[in-house]
Scaffold this motif. Structure first.
Motif, short mmCIF file in Angstrom:
data_model
loop_
_atom_site.label_atom_id
_atom_site.label_comp_id
_atom_site.label_asym_id
_atom_site.label_seq_id
_atom_site.Cartn_x
_atom_site.Cartn_y
_atom_site.Cartn_z
N GLU A 1 4.51 -22.71 -6.11
CA GLU A 1 4.76 -22.52 -4.68
C GLU A 1 3.56 -21.95 -3.92
O GLU A 1 3.37 -22.24 -2.74
CB GLU A 1 6.03 -21.70 -4.42
N GLY B 1 9.96 -15.36 3.30
CA GLY B 1 11.08 -16.24 2.97
C GLY B 1 12.28 -15.37 2.66
O GLY B 1 12.59 -14.44 3.41
N SER B 2 12.95 -15.62 1.54
CA SER B 2 14.05 -14.74 1.12
C SER B 2 13.46 -13.37 0.83
O SER B 2 13.93 -12.35 1.31
CB SER B 2 14.71 -15.29 -0.16
N GLY B 3 12.43 -13.35 -0.01
CA GLY B 3 11.62 -12.15 -0.21
C GLY B 3 10.27 -12.39 0.45
O GLY B 3 10.10 -13.36 1.19
N VAL B 4 9.31 -11.54 0.16
CA VAL B 4 8.01 -11.67 0.83
C VAL B 4 6.88 -11.70 -0.21
O VAL B 4 6.82 -10.84 -1.09
CB VAL B 4 7.75 -10.48 1.78
N SER B 5 6.02 -12.71 -0.10
CA SER B 5 4.82 -12.78 -0.93
C SER B 5 3.60 -12.61 -0.04
O SER B 5 3.56 -13.18 1.06
CB SER B 5 4.69 -14.15 -1.60
N ASN C 1 4.08 -14.58 3.53
CA ASN C 1 5.14 -15.58 3.54
C ASN C 1 6.50 -14.89 3.51
O ASN C 1 6.90 -14.35 2.48
CB ASN C 1 4.97 -16.52 2.34
N ARG D 1 -2.20 -14.12 -5.20
CA ARG D 1 -1.06 -13.34 -4.69
C ARG D 1 -1.40 -11.89 -4.92
O ARG D 1 -1.67 -11.48 -6.05
CB ARG D 1 0.20 -13.73 -5.46
N GLY E 1 13.80 -23.18 -2.07
CA GLY E 1 13.61 -21.73 -2.00
C GLY E 1 14.88 -20.97 -2.30
O GLY E 1 15.93 -21.54 -2.60
N GLY E 2 14.78 -19.66 -2.20
CA GLY E 2 15.93 -18.80 -2.46
C GLY E 2 17.02 -18.95 -1.42
O GLY E 2 18.19 -18.69 -1.70
N GLY F 1 3.85 -8.15 -2.86
CA GLY F 1 5.14 -8.73 -2.51
C GLY F 1 6.14 -7.62 -2.24
O GLY F 1 5.91 -6.46 -2.60
N THR F 2 7.21 -7.97 -1.58
CA THR F 2 8.30 -7.01 -1.42
C THR F 2 9.63 -7.77 -1.38
O THR F 2 9.69 -8.91 -0.90
CB THR F 2 8.17 -6.15 -0.13
N SER F 3 10.64 -7.10 -1.90
CA SER F 3 11.96 -7.74 -1.93
C SER F 3 12.69 -7.57 -0.60
O SER F 3 13.80 -8.08 -0.42
CB SER F 3 12.80 -7.12 -3.05
#
Ligand SMILES: Nc1ncnc2c1ncn2[C@@H]1O[C@H](COP(=O)(O)OP(=O)(O)O)[C@@H](O)[C@H]1O
Ligand SMILES: CC(C)(COP(=O)(O)O)[C@@H](O)C(=O)NCCC(=O)O
Length: 445
Positions: free
Chosen positions: A207, A257-261, A255, A273, A88-89, A276-278
């Motif tokens: 992913e 993670g680093s960003g959001v899905s 999800n 999907r 991942g990121g 999403g957001t950063s």
């Protein structure tokens, strides 16, 4: 956000940079050719460079990728060790399946190397400075494609990926198998380097596919995987209540993670999907590093747990003097994140812990409100939150639980999963097993 509470967190250790992941490993010399392949095995095309020809493997049975259906035929033996990797990121997640039975292998050195890798992974809880095995998540006697065994969960920072590849090269991991399965953005980013350094082909698994398949597998094989919080904001009454999402389609998956899905999951095979957001886990950690001097996620969470965001955020009552009744906005709702920081005096007095808490509340609020919109748009009432942003982060989980409940007037439920950030890696492991099984030519002869 509405109201807050603090919760002390133990620091679970710092891993800033992955050093010497291989410390203490004693492996056979892979520069010498392995013993001759057995009759009937097709050799992989001899790769260029210092590589030993590897036997390929043929599947002998079929079992569901959920691992639940055990075939009466002899289980197949794809090349070991059996890993799924999610690059991942922020973090690499490695899921390692240790079968209970001793499996026949094709070369003595392979057996020895498999054993050494196995011993190294399972007898340590940390690897070098930055690798960690989450022993509390370990799962025993779970089925995968006709085998029973233990699933081990390991993570290290993505920034240590090159060191990991170097370790794989020096310790001969690549000589055991010709292909590994990986998912996450790093499966694309590191593909060339892995091919050049260790001559391994990377089978890339998407992913989102891996994530959904991992959720499905763990829901089937881990009885109390999913839960919700009852009374999330009342420390004396708050409790985790198991809630299986196995038959609860459709649901939203967020999800973090680093960003959001954000995914809409309608069935085991039907999902997409949707948003999403950063502004995700890396935003929380990045801003905390910038504003508070914290160096790790664990430090940032521990700081946030001691802080009070109301010294940083402007609340509805700071503007209205109380609730904004007409639109049912309680006075303790955040009106403007970081709104008090316009005031030089408050800015001067802002403590690192208050800033860390305000960053956590800001990121969590944003995720919660986006999740609400997605759930409303899709007309579903269950929202499943996962990803390592939620690791050791009860603060955000309880905030999300309360927010979903409050803003939906009790209609929406926030659900959480015990294996937080490992679903993609689990799905990837299942993909590896099913590729070998299906005789796709990727792992099989
Ligand atoms: N030990 C850690 N190191 C770095 N980030 C961590 C750690 N533990 C939890 N996190 C949080 O998890 C996020 C990464 O989550 P993860 O699901 O692994 O996503 P990714 O696949 O993008 O790496 C980080 O941005 C951070 O907020
Ligand atoms: C690009 C990603 C899928 C990568 O996944 P990650 O490593 O963050 O888990 C994710 O960071 C994401 O969805 N970001 C938000 C992009 C957007 O929709 O604005």
């Amino acid at each position: 956000m509405l109201s807050w509470f603090s919760h002390p967190y133990p620091s679970l250790g710092v891993f800033d940079d992955m050093q010497d992941f291989e410390e203490g490993v004693d492996v056979p010399d892979r520069s010498k050719p392995a013993s001759a392949p057995k009759p009937g095995h097709v050799l992989a095309a001899s790769p260029a460079g210092d590589h030993v020809p590897r036997p390929r493997y043929t599947s002998r049975s079929a079992a569901g990728s959920d691992g639940g259906s055990l075939s009466s035929e002899a289980p197949f033996h794809p090349p070991m060790p059996w890993f799924g990797m999610d690059i991942g990121g922020s973090l690499v997640k490695l899921v390692y399946f240790e079968p209970e039975e001793v499996l026949p292998q094709d070369a003595e050195q392979d057996v020895e190397l498999s054993r050494t890798i196995h011993k190294y992974l399972t007898s340590n809880k940390t690897y070098g400075d930055t690798g960690i095995r989450d022993a509390h998540l370990e799962m025993r006697r779970v089925p995968i494609n006709g085998h029973f065994g233990t699933l081990h969960f390991i993570r290290f920072p993505s920034s240590a990926m090159e060191k990991f590849i170097f370790l794989a090269k020096t310790k001969g991991l690549s000589a055991l198998s010709s292909t590994i399965c990986a998912t996450g953005g790093g499966a694309f980013a590191y593909e060339k380097l892995i091919k050049q350094s260790v001559n391994l082909d990377l089978h890339k698994s998407d992913e989102i596919d891996s994530l959904v398949s991992g959720i499905h597998y763990l829901e089937l094989n881990h009885p109390e995987e999913s839960y919700f919080f009852e009374n999330p904001l009342d420390d004396s009454k708050c409790r985790k209540v198991p809630l299986s999402i196995r038959d609860l389609y459709p649901y939203i998956v967020v999800n973090v993670g680093s960003g959001v899905s954000v995914l809409l999951v309608e069935s085991r095979t039907k999902y997409q999907r949707v948003w999403g957001t950063s502004i995700g886990g890396a935003t929380f950690l990045g801003l905390c590093c910038l504003l508070t001097g914290a160096k790790t996620f664990d430090e940032a969470i521990a700081l946030a747990a001691k802080g009070d965001h109301r010294h940083v955020d402007k609340l509805v009552r700071d503007i209205y003097g109380g609730d904004y009744g007409r639109f049912q906005l309680p006075g303790d709702t955040v009106a403007a994140s970081f709104g008090h920081m316009l005031d030089p005096e408050r800015r001067k007095n802002a403590k690192p812990e208050d800033l860390a808490r305000a960053v956590l509340v800001t990121v969590t609020n944003n995720i919660g409100s986006m999740a609400m919109m997605c759930a409303m748009n899709a007309k579903v009432d269950k929202v499943v939150f996962l990803g390592n942003f939620l690791r050791i982060n009860d603060l955000s989980m309880k905030q999300l639980s309360h927010a979903m409940d409050f803003w939906s007037k009790g209609k929406f439920k926030a659900v959480f999963l015990e294996h937080e950030g490992y679903f993609g890696a689990v799905g990837c492991l299942l993909e590896y097993m099913s590729l070998a099984k299906a005789g796709t030519g990727v792992v099989d002869a």
